[in-house]
Scaffold this motif. Structure first.
Motif, PDB file in Angstrom:
ATOM      1  N   LYS A  74       0.837  -1.200   0.000  1.00 45.68           N
ATOM      2  CA  LYS A  74       0.000   0.000   0.000  1.00 45.68           C
ATOM      3  C   LYS A  74       0.877   1.256   0.000  1.00 45.68           C
ATOM      4  O   LYS A  74       0.384   2.350   0.188  1.00 45.68           O
ATOM      5  CB  LYS A  74      -0.920  -0.006   1.223  1.00 45.68           C
ATOM      6  N   LEU A  76       2.618   2.615   2.215  1.00 42.86           N
ATOM      7  CA  LEU A  76       2.364   3.483   3.371  1.00 42.86           C
ATOM      8  C   LEU A  76       3.682   4.036   3.890  1.00 42.86           C
ATOM      9  O   LEU A  76       4.666   3.315   3.976  1.00 42.86           O
ATOM     10  CB  LEU A  76       1.654   2.685   4.476  1.00 42.86           C
ATOM     11  N   GLY A  79       3.531   4.181   8.827  1.00 39.96           N
ATOM     12  CA  GLY A  79       3.258   3.093   9.759  1.00 39.96           C
ATOM     13  C   GLY A  79       2.322   2.067   9.165  1.00 39.96           C
ATOM     14  O   GLY A  79       1.762   2.267   8.089  1.00 39.96           O
ATOM     15  N   PRO A  80       2.152   0.944   9.881  1.00 42.42           N
ATOM     16  CA  PRO A  80       1.433  -0.199   9.350  1.00 42.42           C
ATOM     17  C   PRO A  80      -0.075   0.020   9.271  1.00 42.42           C
ATOM     18  O   PRO A  80      -0.655   0.695  10.109  1.00 42.42           O
ATOM     19  CB  PRO A  80       1.738  -1.305  10.362  1.00 42.42           C
ATOM     20  N   CYS A  81      -0.704  -0.574   8.280  1.00 39.90           N
ATOM     21  CA  CYS A  81      -2.164  -0.537   8.192  1.00 39.90           C
ATOM     22  C   CYS A  81      -2.746  -1.458   9.263  1.00 39.90           C
ATOM     23  O   CYS A  81      -2.022  -2.125   9.988  1.00 39.90           O
ATOM     24  CB  CYS A  81      -2.629  -0.956   6.799  1.00 39.90           C
ATOM     25  N   GLY A  82      -4.064  -1.491   9.330  1.00 37.78           N
ATOM     26  CA  GLY A  82      -4.721  -2.320  10.349  1.00 37.78           C
ATOM     27  C   GLY A  82      -4.910  -3.752   9.909  1.00 37.78           C
ATOM     28  O   GLY A  82      -5.546  -4.538  10.589  1.00 37.78           O
ATOM     29  N   GLY A  83      -4.333  -4.114   8.766  1.00 35.03           N
ATOM     30  CA  GLY A  83      -4.578  -5.454   8.242  1.00 35.03           C
ATOM     31  C   GLY A  83      -3.478  -6.459   8.528  1.00 35.03           C
ATOM     32  O   GLY A  83      -3.594  -7.619   8.125  1.00 35.03           O
ATOM     33  N   VAL A  84      -2.425  -6.017   9.238  1.00 32.18           N
ATOM     34  CA  VAL A  84      -1.302  -6.910   9.520  1.00 32.18           C
ATOM     35  C   VAL A  84      -1.816  -8.216  10.143  1.00 32.18           C
ATOM     36  O   VAL A  84      -2.692  -8.202  11.003  1.00 32.18           O
ATOM     37  CB  VAL A  84      -0.297  -6.255  10.493  1.00 32.18           C
ATOM     38  N   GLU A  91      -1.051  -8.106   5.000  1.00 31.90           N
ATOM     39  CA  GLU A  91      -2.435  -8.396   4.597  1.00 31.90           C
ATOM     40  C   GLU A  91      -2.502  -8.741   3.109  1.00 31.90           C
ATOM     41  O   GLU A  91      -3.177  -9.682   2.704  1.00 31.90           O
ATOM     42  CB  GLU A  91      -3.296  -7.150   4.865  1.00 31.90           C
TER      43      GLU A  91
ATOM     44  N   PHE B 128      -3.795   4.215  -3.366  1.00 32.72           N
ATOM     45  CA  PHE B 128      -2.920   4.576  -2.253  1.00 32.72           C
ATOM     46  C   PHE B 128      -1.951   5.707  -2.618  1.00 32.72           C
ATOM     47  O   PHE B 128      -0.738   5.599  -2.440  1.00 32.72           O
ATOM     48  CB  PHE B 128      -2.144   3.356  -1.731  1.00 32.72           C
ATOM     49  N   ASP B 131      -1.480   8.067   2.478  1.00 38.05           N
ATOM     50  CA  ASP B 131      -1.988   7.173   3.509  1.00 38.05           C
ATOM     51  C   ASP B 131      -3.002   7.897   4.400  1.00 38.05           C
ATOM     52  O   ASP B 131      -3.233   9.094   4.241  1.00 38.05           O
ATOM     53  CB  ASP B 131      -0.843   6.558   4.322  1.00 38.05           C
ATOM     54  N   ASN B 167      -6.265  -0.119  15.105  1.00 41.10           N
ATOM     55  CA  ASN B 167      -6.350  -1.557  15.361  1.00 41.10           C
ATOM     56  C   ASN B 167      -5.305  -1.974  16.385  1.00 41.10           C
ATOM     57  O   ASN B 167      -4.163  -2.257  16.047  1.00 41.10           O
ATOM     58  CB  ASN B 167      -6.173  -2.362  14.073  1.00 41.10           C
ATOM     59  N   VAL B 170      -3.469  -6.090  16.306  1.00 43.12           N
ATOM     60  CA  VAL B 170      -2.524  -6.729  15.382  1.00 43.12           C
ATOM     61  C   VAL B 170      -1.127  -6.130  15.571  1.00 43.12           C
ATOM     62  O   VAL B 170      -0.994  -5.004  16.025  1.00 43.12           O
ATOM     63  CB  VAL B 170      -2.971  -6.579  13.909  1.00 43.12           C
ATOM     64  N   PHE B 175       3.958  -0.500  18.685  1.00 45.03           N
ATOM     65  CA  PHE B 175       3.961   0.680  17.810  1.00 45.03           C
ATOM     66  C   PHE B 175       2.560   1.272  17.674  1.00 45.03           C
ATOM     67  O   PHE B 175       2.394   2.446  17.332  1.00 45.03           O
ATOM     68  CB  PHE B 175       4.509   0.317  16.427  1.00 45.03           C
ATOM     69  N   ARG B 176       1.536   0.470  17.951  1.00 47.07           N
ATOM     70  CA  ARG B 176       0.154   0.917  17.704  1.00 47.07           C
ATOM     71  C   ARG B 176      -0.204   2.219  18.428  1.00 47.07           C
ATOM     72  O   ARG B 176      -0.814   3.096  17.829  1.00 47.07           O
ATOM     73  CB  ARG B 176      -0.834  -0.208  18.049  1.00 47.07           C
ATOM     74  N   ARG B 179       1.313   5.058  16.539  1.00 49.61           N
ATOM     75  CA  ARG B 179       0.601   5.336  15.292  1.00 49.61           C
ATOM     76  C   ARG B 179      -0.682   6.119  15.583  1.00 49.61           C
ATOM     77  O   ARG B 179      -1.049   7.032  14.857  1.00 49.61           O
ATOM     78  CB  ARG B 179       0.273   4.032  14.577  1.00 49.61           C
ATOM     79  N   PRO B 241      -9.649  -8.722   6.780  1.00 46.48           N
ATOM     80  CA  PRO B 241      -8.333  -8.251   7.221  1.00 46.48           C
ATOM     81  C   PRO B 241      -8.411  -7.542   8.578  1.00 46.48           C
ATOM     82  O   PRO B 241      -9.303  -6.733   8.807  1.00 46.48           O
ATOM     83  CB  PRO B 241      -7.924  -7.246   6.138  1.00 46.48           C
ATOM     84  N   GLY B 242      -7.470  -7.882   9.452  1.00 47.42           N
ATOM     85  CA  GLY B 242      -7.334  -7.147  10.703  1.00 47.42           C
ATOM     86  C   GLY B 242      -8.228  -7.585  11.842  1.00 47.42           C
ATOM     87  O   GLY B 242      -8.147  -7.021  12.928  1.00 47.42           O
TER      88      GLY B 242
END
Ligand code: SF4
Lengths: 151, 311
Positions: A74, A76, A79-84, A91, B128, B131, B167, B170, B175-176, B179, B241-242
């Protein structure tokens, strides 16, 4: 060359030295088209095998754990998307480790630029695709994009 | 003062009043009839403080989120328009954001978006161009500074109540929260999380978020939803996903006599534990075809008891 990927702290040192070295040649690099082409060639030669560089022309490697964010499907940059996936894989490409899981782990091993991963990166200027990120950095182009974005 | 209040969305007013809020997601129809939206909103509309109109979620094409939001708005409901970076570049997104404001849609949730591979058009180009964090910042620039990303001035400033998704469930877990901070720094004022089925994980996340002072800067709503059966839970966790559903939950569903009832019970337990956590300001219900359960979940959890709507 892939062995270098295992040593983010070493890579960031190389990055820092490259910046210093390039700055020395700055007047020459910005004036000569041949040198500019040479830089593009050199970036392809070194950054492709080590980072799987996609030649976006706006290198942020030192801000992203010396891991190329353009290898994220993607693309990005923040940082990582929520699909990891649960196992840390991507994802979109289930067989690949999420680029950002790697970037985060490596950032923690980088004493110089590691904390930069917390900064907000500007969106890409698509016109710079396939140009030399080194030249763009020296000419101040990359900085202008980021500064405009930050204010 | 009252003029200023009217500029705020109803969702924003509820959250600012310090009361727990409830939002819910509706299915965007495969239809061009406004009635299809009305029908889907009927069960949820009057109970919830906001209804999320998804933007081709799971990369499956449906009626667009801007149209669903406009139809909801016209019918007197409170839409939360989702906008994802998957299908549009910055030119299209800014145009749509202005369009949303013109249609009096105030709540906007900025998302990265699921990859095209999950949906019904896996052969499509995924865009994309930027982001979700860039999107948030771009939208805030339009609203606060009255200009496009290019710097060109807008004739009038659009009003938005900006939201983002998170999220916590995951990797990379530590790191979440960072973010989330980026999203809040970029302009998010409310946050809706992915489905929570792992309360201890949520607790760890909320502790970090509270320590960083983030729950004071944005209203955090926890995503919840009733699972229909062990089978559907398994399907969701391998196809959406997720979404992380721990084995323990699936086992519990399997062992239950009435799996749907157990699914609702699990959901109620999670709601209860979530709203007791410091920093949590409400819930976001995603019911996956079980919309009829939403009123029961709201009533039985007691989350809206003592609600004062004169705000
Ligand atoms: S899982 Fe990681 S690598 Fe894959 S699309 Fe999301 S952020 Fe990019």
């Amino acid at each position: 060359m892939t062995m270098f990927r295992l040593h983010p702290a070493f890579l960031e040192l190389i990055y820092k030295s490259t910046v210093v070295f390039l700055n020395l040649g700055k007047p020459l690099i910005l004036r000569s088209r041949i040198i500019n082409r040479g830089l593009i060639f050199a970036e392809r030669l070194f950054k492709k095998p080590v980072f799987d560089c996609q030649m976006c022309g706006q290198c942020v490697l030192h801000n992203t754990g010396m891991t190329c964010p353009m290898t994220c499907p993607k693309s990005l940059r923040n940082g990582p998307c929520g699909g990891v996936r649960n196992n840390g894989n991507c994802e979109v490409k289930p067989e690949m480790m999420c680029v950002w899981v790697t970037a985060w782990e490596r950032s923690k091993q980088m004493p110089i630029y590691g904390r930069n991963i917390n900064a907000i990166m500007a969106p890409l200027d698509r016109r710079l695709q396939d140009t030399s990120a080194w030249a763009n950095q020296l000419s101040g182009r990359t900085e202008i994009i980021q500064d405009e974005w930050s204010t | 003062m009252s003029g200023q209040l009217e500029e705020q969305s109803k969702l924003e007013r509820v959250l600012r009043s310090g009361q727990l809020a409830v939002t819910a997601e509706i299915n965007s129809p495969d239809s061009s009839l406004p009635e299809s939206v009305h029908r889907n909103a009927l069960v949820l509309g009057s109970l919830c403080d906001g209804i999320n109109a998804t933007d081709a979620s799971g990369a499956n094409v449906h009626l667009s989120s801007i149209a669903v939001s406009a139809i909801l708005q016209k019918a007197g409901y409170e839409p939360v328009m989702q906008i994802s970076c998957r299908d549009r570049n910055r030119i299209a997104m800014q145009g749509d954001l202005l369009g949303a404001a013109a249609l009096n849609i105030k709540n906007v949730l900025c998302l990265t978006g699921d990859g095209v591979q999950t949906g019904d058009h896996p052969e499509a180009k995924s865009v994309f161009d930027m982001d979700s964090i860039n999107l948030l910042k771009m939208t805030r620039t339009m609203a606060h500074e009255g200009r496009f990303l290019s710097g060109r001035k807008l004739e009038s400033k659009p009003k938005f109540f900006l939201g983002a998704a998170a999220n916590p469930f995951v990797p990379p877990f530590d790191f979440r929260p960072l973010r989330l901070k980026k999203k809040i720094d970029a302009g998010a004022k409310f946050i809706q999380t992915q489905y929570c089925f792992d309360v201890p994980r949520l607790k760890t996340y909320m502790d970090a978020v509270n320590d960083m002072g983030l729950s004071e800067k944005a209203f955090i709503l926890i995503g919840v939803g009733p699972l229909k059966s062990a089978k559907s839970a398994q399907w969701i966790r391998s196809n959406v996903p997720g979404v992380v559903i721990p084995d323990a939950i699936i086992r519990r569903l399997k062992q239950a006599k009435d799996q749907a009832a157990e699914g609702k019970k699990i959901c109620l337990e999670i709601v209860q534990q979530a709203i007791e956590m410091p920093g949590v300001k409400g819930i976001h219900i995603m019911s996956y075809g079980q919309e009829e359960l939403v009123p029961e979940i709201i009533a039985e959890s007691g989350i809206l008891d003592n609600r004062n709507n004169n705000i």
